[in-house]
Design an enzyme around this catalytic site. Structure first.
Site, PDB file in Angstrom:
ATOM      1  N   LYS A   7      30.864  44.256  44.138  1.00  0.00           N
ATOM      2  CA  LYS A   7      31.406  44.099  42.783  1.00  0.00           C
ATOM      3  C   LYS A   7      31.914  45.409  42.202  1.00  0.00           C
ATOM      4  CE  LYS A   7      29.085  39.853  41.719  1.00  0.00           C
ATOM      5  NZ  LYS A   7      28.229  39.087  40.797  1.00  0.00           N
ATOM      6  N   VAL A  26      35.151  42.212  39.661  1.00  0.00           N
ATOM      7  CA  VAL A  26      34.650  43.600  39.668  1.00  0.00           C
ATOM      8  C   VAL A  26      33.870  43.900  38.389  1.00  0.00           C
ATOM      9  CG1 VAL A  26      35.414  46.005  39.487  1.00  0.00           C
ATOM     10  CG2 VAL A  26      36.356  44.524  41.273  1.00  0.00           C
ATOM     11  N   GLU A  27      32.659  44.450  38.577  1.00  0.00           N
ATOM     12  CA  GLU A  27      31.859  44.846  37.415  1.00  0.00           C
ATOM     13  C   GLU A  27      31.952  46.344  37.120  1.00  0.00           C
ATOM     14  OE1 GLU A  27      27.830  43.410  37.585  1.00  0.00           O
ATOM     15  OE2 GLU A  27      28.464  41.449  38.323  1.00  0.00           O
ATOM     16  N   ALA A  28      32.235  47.110  38.167  1.00  0.00           N
ATOM     17  CA  ALA A  28      32.315  48.561  37.967  1.00  0.00           C
ATOM     18  C   ALA A  28      33.542  49.120  38.670  1.00  0.00           C
ATOM     19  CB  ALA A  28      31.050  49.237  38.494  1.00  0.00           C
TER      20      ALA A  28
END
Lengths: 306, 306
Positions: free
Chosen positions: B246, B25-27
């Site tokens: 993501k 996960v980026e956000a």
């Protein structure tokens, strides 16, 4: 196919079909708002029409979804407009709400919270049921500060919702708390009319607005006791010794009055003096067809030749 | 069958699965009420958790259905709770309502009538749209006398409805008149949350209550711009250069937060610090299953070993 479709179409009331209707009907059930009056103004020719029907031996019943008043307050309203109607001839949804609790053996130690008018409180009291809310909560305000908390009565076993021009956040919260948190608490709607002629000059949000608000916050659906539910019909039948097929429901709304009449097996007559226009009646999207329609109830006076 | 059913079941966040989630996960998209705070009280461990996520390079976005405040007012609220969040990281349903009108080329000569809070008016103004109602109509009363008549502005082209603790009959009538009588008038709901923790001590009727009231009087359904509608997602995607797969939506509500995340193709994490209990999650009647669940967002802090 063609025959079928013809037999489904509502007929305009005419000298030809009026006699059949008139002779086969022993009791006329009238909606009030949009049929007898608009707001506090009588619709043309109403007193003379009612006099004619009584003179011809017809029974008259007034079935109103407006729960703001009790039956006795409606009798007063009829009197103030120069029409003599007994309380026994009036069936209001305020009365229906009280009767629903009564026939379902509402426990005497339980209370009812009311979002609506004085009429509901009065009918509940007459039925021996303890109720509160309504006009007493009209001026209660909520300031959503952190310590703000509405304490609700755990003995409330039913919330009755009707038309309430004094609707506010306190009432919405109180009713919501009772329905969500009191085990088995009933949610009763006097009716679900979207709008009504609360004044002669325009339509206003009806009980359907307040009822939907409580549906929105509780995610529950109510028991509806007013039209088009036929709950009131069993009381009507007990009081008036007439079979449904010899009754004619006269109203200005397709989705309450005409549907109520049809649900109960009555003949139905739509009048165009209220909220339904002829084009709405004849719109292809409309799937509620009365047996007959006419502009106003005094057309019956003209057709009777009285 | 068994495998299928296992893969559908939400997993409690654990040392085992946390690393997979965290690394992919980026956000993180956070709901606020019930996740970051309850009313005006911060939930345990929130500042430290957000600090850890930022330190690890994660983007943070706050997506709230509560339309009472504007983005800038939410930024102030975060600051007052000791959390530094920029206005650009906040997506409120008040902002979404303004953006909906903007992207649909709302005519500049038309106005918006607001049932809701100052936040909606502020966001509409920032978007260059003329709006009125809201807090200004909080104290307007209606006395249903015969000459009572609410005149409405024929240039109102949209009614925006959000949470409104100052709801009253005047506002209900005004909004109803615009929607029923102004041709093409839009009916926009910021969201339809049934209830919310407007104060720390109890839940209160949410925008779903006011929106349903207007549905009840107009017999129309609104366009919903808040969660679970993914309308806000296109703005999120424009601002943050991250693909939905993501992103992880973290919320306390199944029917708004988790459904929003799923509708958008995000990973989903339910926290039990708000309105959903573990038994509600696991109730057979629940058909919205998050990927993961945990008691509160600070569990991520513990699991990260930070």
């Amino acid at each position: 196919m063609i025959l079928n479709s013809c037999s489904m179409s509502p007929q305009p009331l005419s000298p030809h079909n009026f006699r059949d209707l008139f002779d086969s009907v022993e009791a006329f059930l009238f909606d009030c708002d949009g049929v007898i009056w608009k707001g506090d103004e009588l619709i043309d020719g109403v007193p003379q029409t009612l006099d004619m029907l009584r003179a011809k031996g017809k029974k008259l019943v007034f079935v109103t979804n407006n729960s703001w008043k009790s039956r006795s307050q409606y009798a007063d309203k009829f009197r103030s407009l120069g029409i003599s109607v007994s309380q026994d001839e009036i069936f209001s949804s305020s009365f229906a709400a009280a009767m629903y609790l009564k026939v379902n053996n509402f426990p005497s130690q339980n209370k009812v919270y009311v979002i609506g008018g004085e009429g509901i409180l009065e009918e509940l009291q007459l039925a021996g049921i303890t109720a509160f809310g309504g006009p007493d909560d009209a001026n209660k305000t909520i300031d959503l500060k952190q310590n703000c908390f509405v304490e609700h009565d755990k003995s409330v076993g039913a919330v009755v919702v009707g038309i309430d021009p004094n609707i506010n956040y306190y009432k919405l919260q109180y009713g919501t708390l009772c329905i969500r948190e009191n085990p088995g608490c009933l949610f009763i709607a006097t009716n679900r009319d979207a709008v009504g002629h609360m004044t002669a000059l325009q339509e206003w949000p009806g009980a359907g607005c307040m009822v939907a608000a409580i549906c929105g916050s509780t995610q529950k659906e109510p028991v509806v006791v007013g039209k088009p539910s036929t709950f009131m019909m069993e009381f009507l039948l007990k009081k008036f010794n007439v079979s449904c097929s010899k009754m004619c429901m006269v109203g200005d709304r397709l989705d309450t009055d005409i549907l109520f009449g049809q649900n109960a097996g009555c003949k139905t007559l739509l009048v165009l003096s209220g909220c339904t226009t002829q084009s709405a009646l004849q719109d292809p999207s409309n799937n509620i067809q009365p047996d007959y329609y006419t502009s106003k109830i005094s057309d019956m006076l003209d057709l009777s030749g009285a």
